[in-house]
Design a protein around this motif. Structure first.
Motif, mmCIF file in Angstrom:
data_model
loop_
_atom_site.group_PDB
_atom_site.id
_atom_site.type_symbol
_atom_site.label_atom_id
_atom_site.label_comp_id
_atom_site.label_asym_id
_atom_site.label_seq_id
_atom_site.Cartn_x
_atom_site.Cartn_y
_atom_site.Cartn_z
ATOM 1 N N MET A 108 0.829 -1.207 0.000
ATOM 2 C CA MET A 108 0.000 0.000 0.000
ATOM 3 C C MET A 108 0.860 1.252 0.000
ATOM 4 N N THR A 109 1.943 1.230 0.745
ATOM 5 C CA THR A 109 2.865 2.374 0.747
ATOM 6 C C THR A 109 3.373 2.636 -0.669
ATOM 7 N N GLY A 110 3.725 1.580 -1.357
ATOM 8 C CA GLY A 110 4.189 1.725 -2.736
ATOM 9 C C GLY A 110 3.119 2.269 -3.660
ATOM 10 N N LEU A 111 1.898 1.794 -3.511
ATOM 11 C CA LEU A 111 0.813 2.256 -4.372
ATOM 12 C C LEU A 111 0.452 3.714 -4.109
ATOM 13 N N LEU A 112 0.675 4.167 -2.888
ATOM 14 C CA LEU A 112 0.309 5.538 -2.523
ATOM 15 C C LEU A 112 1.414 6.563 -2.770
ATOM 16 N N THR A 113 2.551 6.140 -3.313
ATOM 17 C CA THR A 113 3.662 7.074 -3.507
ATOM 18 C C THR A 113 3.338 8.279 -4.388
ATOM 19 N N PRO A 114 2.404 8.207 -5.328
ATOM 20 C CA PRO A 114 2.104 9.420 -6.106
ATOM 21 C C PRO A 114 1.410 10.514 -5.278
ATOM 22 N N LEU A 115 0.918 10.159 -4.100
ATOM 23 C CA LEU A 115 0.208 11.118 -3.254
ATOM 24 C C LEU A 115 1.133 11.639 -2.158
ATOM 25 N N THR A 116 0.991 12.910 -1.844
ATOM 26 C CA THR A 116 1.747 13.478 -0.725
ATOM 27 C C THR A 116 1.181 12.909 0.576
ATOM 28 N N PRO A 117 1.928 13.010 1.669
ATOM 29 C CA PRO A 117 1.385 12.555 2.948
ATOM 30 C C PRO A 117 0.051 13.233 3.295
ATOM 31 N N THR A 118 -0.093 14.503 2.982
ATOM 32 C CA THR A 118 -1.358 15.207 3.236
ATOM 33 C C THR A 118 -2.479 14.619 2.395
ATOM 34 N N GLU A 119 -2.194 14.348 1.126
ATOM 35 C CA GLU A 119 -3.206 13.755 0.247
ATOM 36 C C GLU A 119 -3.573 12.346 0.707
ATOM 37 N N GLN A 120 -2.593 11.591 1.189
ATOM 38 C CA GLN A 120 -2.877 10.251 1.710
ATOM 39 C C GLN A 120 -3.821 10.337 2.904
ATOM 40 N N GLY A 121 -3.579 11.287 3.786
ATOM 41 C CA GLY A 121 -4.460 11.500 4.935
ATOM 42 C C GLY A 121 -5.862 11.890 4.502
ATOM 43 N N GLN A 122 -5.952 12.740 3.496
ATOM 44 C CA GLN A 122 -7.258 13.154 2.980
ATOM 45 C C GLN A 122 -7.995 11.965 2.363
ATOM 46 N N LEU A 123 -7.281 11.168 1.592
ATOM 47 C CA LEU A 123 -7.891 9.988 0.986
ATOM 48 C C LEU A 123 -8.418 9.053 2.060
ATOM 49 N N HIS A 124 -7.615 8.821 3.071
ATOM 50 C CA HIS A 124 -8.022 7.956 4.188
ATOM 51 C C HIS A 124 -9.302 8.488 4.842
ATOM 52 N N GLU A 125 -9.328 9.774 5.130
ATOM 53 C CA GLU A 125 -10.493 10.400 5.773
ATOM 54 C C GLU A 125 -11.727 10.316 4.883
ATOM 55 N N LEU A 126 -11.569 10.606 3.619
ATOM 56 C CA LEU A 126 -12.708 10.568 2.695
ATOM 57 C C LEU A 126 -13.265 9.150 2.548
ATOM 58 N N LEU A 127 -12.371 8.186 2.421
ATOM 59 C CA LEU A 127 -12.837 6.798 2.307
ATOM 60 C C LEU A 127 -13.513 6.332 3.588
ATOM 61 N N ALA A 128 -12.987 6.730 4.747
ATOM 62 C CA ALA A 128 -13.616 6.364 6.023
ATOM 63 C C ALA A 128 -15.028 6.930 6.099
ATOM 64 N N ARG A 129 -15.198 8.159 5.695
ATOM 65 C CA ARG A 129 -16.537 8.771 5.704
ATOM 66 C C ARG A 129 -17.465 8.087 4.705
ATOM 67 N N PHE A 130 -16.938 7.758 3.539
ATOM 68 C CA PHE A 130 -17.720 7.061 2.518
ATOM 69 C C PHE A 130 -18.205 5.714 3.057
ATOM 70 N N ILE A 131 -17.298 4.957 3.656
ATOM 71 C CA ILE A 131 -17.638 3.630 4.192
ATOM 72 C C ILE A 131 -18.644 3.747 5.315
ATOM 73 N N GLU A 132 -18.434 4.689 6.210
ATOM 74 C CA GLU A 132 -19.372 4.882 7.330
ATOM 75 C C GLU A 132 -20.777 5.186 6.812
ATOM 76 N N HIS A 133 -20.861 6.038 5.828
ATOM 77 C CA HIS A 133 -22.166 6.374 5.250
ATOM 78 C C HIS A 133 -22.796 5.149 4.568
ATOM 79 N N ALA A 134 -21.980 4.423 3.804
ATOM 80 C CA ALA A 134 -22.475 3.252 3.084
ATOM 81 C C ALA A 134 -22.994 2.188 4.049
ATOM 82 N N GLU A 135 -22.333 2.041 5.188
ATOM 83 C CA GLU A 135 -22.773 1.054 6.185
ATOM 84 C C GLU A 135 -24.141 1.408 6.766
ATOM 85 N N GLN A 136 -24.458 2.682 6.803
ATOM 86 C CA GLN A 136 -25.706 3.129 7.402
ATOM 87 C C GLN A 136 -26.882 3.144 6.423
ATOM 88 N N THR A 137 -26.587 2.985 5.145
ATOM 89 C CA THR A 137 -27.680 3.028 4.155
ATOM 90 C C THR A 137 -28.144 1.655 3.768
#
Length: 137
Positions: A108-137
């Motif tokens: 995963m570290t290798g796959l995420l190398t095109p993203l900056t650490p800030t972008e990786q954090g944003q991706l993580h946060e966005l996906l977590a929110r997406f999953i949380e919402h999907a679980e509730q629907t």
């Protein structure tokens, strides 16, 4: 390409790369999911694993059979309900999980190398929110 297609392709690429790397541990990502769930939650029924991992019942039976053959998990009578079984991770399963988790993280570290650490954090946060919402629907 729309976001649904992007999510699909991202999943496919990440899964394929991780599964290739996990071959060294005689595991696939789906095995890692089951072992991780058992390590974190403790013994669970097959039904609980199906619900938590959103897997098909027959696939879960096959998966646990594979893990038992490798000595990584075992079915035991549930102490609270002797009619059912709980799946337990074994010490060998914990060891293999630790090694395989490190391997998967490296991929995963290798796959995420095109993203900056800030972008990786944003991706993580966005996906977590997406999953949380999907679980509730």
């Amino acid at each position: 390409m729309r976001i649904g297609g992007q999510l699909y392709l991202a999943h496919r690429y990440a899964r394929a790369a991780t599964n290739r790397a996990l071959q060294a541990h005689q595991l696939e990502l789906r095995h890692l999911g089951v072992l991780t769930c058992l390590a974190e939650a403790g013994p669970l029924s097959q039904r609980a694993l199906v619900d938590r991992l959103q897997m098909d019942k027959s696939s879960m039976v096959y998966m646990i059979d594979e893990l038992e053959r490798q000595g990584l998990a075992e079915r035991r009578r549930d102490e609270r309900d002797r009619r059912s079984y709980a799946v337990h991770i074994t010490p060998a399963g914990r060891d293999r999980l630790a090694a395989a988790t490190n391997t998967a993280a490296e991929v995963m570290t290798g796959l995420l190398t095109p993203l900056t650490p800030t972008e990786q954090g944003q991706l993580h946060e966005l996906l977590a929110r997406f999953i949380e919402h999907a679980e509730q629907t």
